[in-house]
Write an enzyme that holds these catalytic residues in place. Sequence first.
Site, PDB file in Angstrom:
ATOM      1  N   ARG A  53       0.836  -1.210   0.000  1.00  0.00           N
ATOM      2  CA  ARG A  53       0.000   0.000   0.000  1.00  0.00           C
ATOM      3  C   ARG A  53       0.874   1.265   0.000  1.00  0.00           C
ATOM      4  NH1 ARG A  53      -1.988   1.879   4.349  1.00  0.00           N
ATOM      5  NH2 ARG A  53      -2.521  -0.092   5.349  1.00  0.00           N
ATOM      6  N   TYR A 105     -12.724  19.594 -15.366  1.00  0.00           N
ATOM      7  CA  TYR A 105     -13.415  18.305 -15.265  1.00  0.00           C
ATOM      8  C   TYR A 105     -14.522  18.408 -14.196  1.00  0.00           C
ATOM      9  CZ  TYR A 105     -14.133  13.313 -14.783  1.00  0.00           C
ATOM     10  OH  TYR A 105     -14.695  12.065 -14.740  1.00  0.00           O
ATOM     11  N   ASP A 175      -3.872  19.707 -14.369  1.00  0.00           N
ATOM     12  CA  ASP A 175      -4.495  18.485 -14.890  1.00  0.00           C
ATOM     13  C   ASP A 175      -4.174  18.447 -16.377  1.00  0.00           C
ATOM     14  OD1 ASP A 175      -6.162  16.552 -15.986  1.00  0.00           O
ATOM     15  OD2 ASP A 175      -7.875  17.043 -14.703  1.00  0.00           O
ATOM     16  N   LYS A 200      -7.417   7.685 -19.332  1.00  0.00           N
ATOM     17  CA  LYS A 200      -7.649   8.247 -20.654  1.00  0.00           C
ATOM     18  C   LYS A 200      -6.491   7.869 -21.584  1.00  0.00           C
ATOM     19  CE  LYS A 200     -11.147   9.754 -18.383  1.00  0.00           C
ATOM     20  NZ  LYS A 200     -11.242  11.070 -17.786  1.00  0.00           N
TER      21      LYS A 200
HETATM   22  C1  PLP Z   1     -11.496  11.547 -16.500  1.00  0.00           C
HETATM   23  C2  PLP Z   1     -10.860  12.792 -16.008  1.00  0.00           C
HETATM   24  C3  PLP Z   1     -10.582  12.961 -14.645  1.00  0.00           C
HETATM   25  C4  PLP Z   1     -10.957  11.922 -13.601  1.00  0.00           C
HETATM   26  O1  PLP Z   1     -10.237  10.751 -13.801  1.00  0.00           O
HETATM   27  P1  PLP Z   1     -10.796   9.267 -13.412  1.00  0.00           P
HETATM   28  O2  PLP Z   1      -9.678   8.383 -13.852  1.00  0.00           O
HETATM   29  O3  PLP Z   1     -12.059   9.068 -14.167  1.00  0.00           O
HETATM   30  O4  PLP Z   1     -11.004   9.259 -11.943  1.00  0.00           O
HETATM   31  C5  PLP Z   1      -9.953  14.142 -14.263  1.00  0.00           C
HETATM   32  N1  PLP Z   1      -9.629  15.090 -15.160  1.00  0.00           N
HETATM   33  C6  PLP Z   1      -9.886  14.951 -16.480  1.00  0.00           C
HETATM   34  C7  PLP Z   1      -9.511  16.047 -17.417  1.00  0.00           C
HETATM   35  C8  PLP Z   1     -10.520  13.813 -16.945  1.00  0.00           C
HETATM   36  O5  PLP Z   1     -10.794  13.673 -18.253  1.00  0.00           O
END
Ligand code: PLP
Length: 382
Positions: A53, A105, A175, A200
């Site tokens: 962990r 997001y 992000d 993604k």
């Molecule tokens: C999908 C996404 C998230 C969240 O990610 P998860 O893997 O679904 O928890 C955060 N920021 C962006 C830009 C995203 O496309």
Amino acid sequence: MQHDDTLSPATLAAQGLGTIPMPHRDIVPPIHMATTFERAEDGSLPGGRIYARDASPAYDPAEALLCRLEGGAAAALFASGMAAASAVLLALKPGARVVAPHDMYWSLRNWMIGFAANWQITLDFYADAEELAALLQRPADLVWAETPANPTWEILDIARAAELAHAAGARLVVDSTVPTPVFTRPLALGADVVMHSATKYLNGHSDVIAGVLVTRAEDDLWARIKTARAAGGAVLGPFEAWLLNRGLRTLFPRVRTAAASALCIAQHFEHHPALLAVRYPGLPSHPGHDIACRQMDGGFGAMLSMRVKGGEAAARRVAGAVRIFRRATSLGSVESLIEHRGPIEGPGTRCPLDLLRLSVGIEDTADLIADLEQALQKANER
Ligand SMILES: *Cc1c(COP(=O)(O)O)cnc(C)c1O
């Protein structure tokens, strides 16, 4: 032996940094399943680990590669993008001030609002760099950024945001899910931490939920983030880490192919009579195009949005008429996805209700264009 620094990122990704594990000299890394690690007779830890962990060897290949691709000092995988993002917020202290974008997001923005209210954290939102500058006249602890930002692909000048954040005493977290390290390297532009939903593009195959943070320095914030991961327990499973690592090997060709296709699609549909607008940072008509040209290297990503003439009902009809694009949420996979986004975000959304969000995959560009053409035509026939 690992490859050296002189090789291009695409080469490093294709060969997982060139790491060949002993003793079998595997071309791909094995899956490390162990949750616990043996101590020596004197109680020391010759393997360097206590418990999975805190740090699992299953994470090493993907963390090492992502750290190198982003030019950071350390990386940490998480069980999702949301787990990675929330670890940053959980690393703040009560009374902290966070400045975040209006357009980002949606699920993360919603969670941030509730979290800030419950944890005595001040949260202010900015629409653009000017509003960010005004908000950072006062001290802050964290500036959150997303560029290109969901769902209109607004561009923020990362270098400028970093200067403003640092002058206000704040760290800048970006992000970077949408541009990926293929097109943008926020740490080199001054950001302190980069976050990805690895669900993604990094994994790219719609079969793993994962997240990652990469830090410029192993500082106090990073130590608290690592504690948030180990104590919060939002850790990735070994098989998911292995799949992510496999996806990363094809990151560059996948993302480059999809982005080249997205640019063609954006150009093709920009003046289409059934559309009000096409939003894509690679089009000179996009308000962030000049900054995108400076800060994105080699492409503008594979996300674009279309505003359909005829409002919400027309957008729904177009989404209902596609045959190759898949109607699904998410982005960054090899298969192209379409989403009528506003109704998904629900009450309070700033997303126009006539907007369709497209995640362009790696199918043949002509097939994708023909699919959208027939869907727009069919939607207008009624
Ligand atoms: C999908 C996404 C998230 C969240 O990610 P998860 O893997 O679904 O928890 C955060 N920021 C962006 C830009 C995203 O496309």
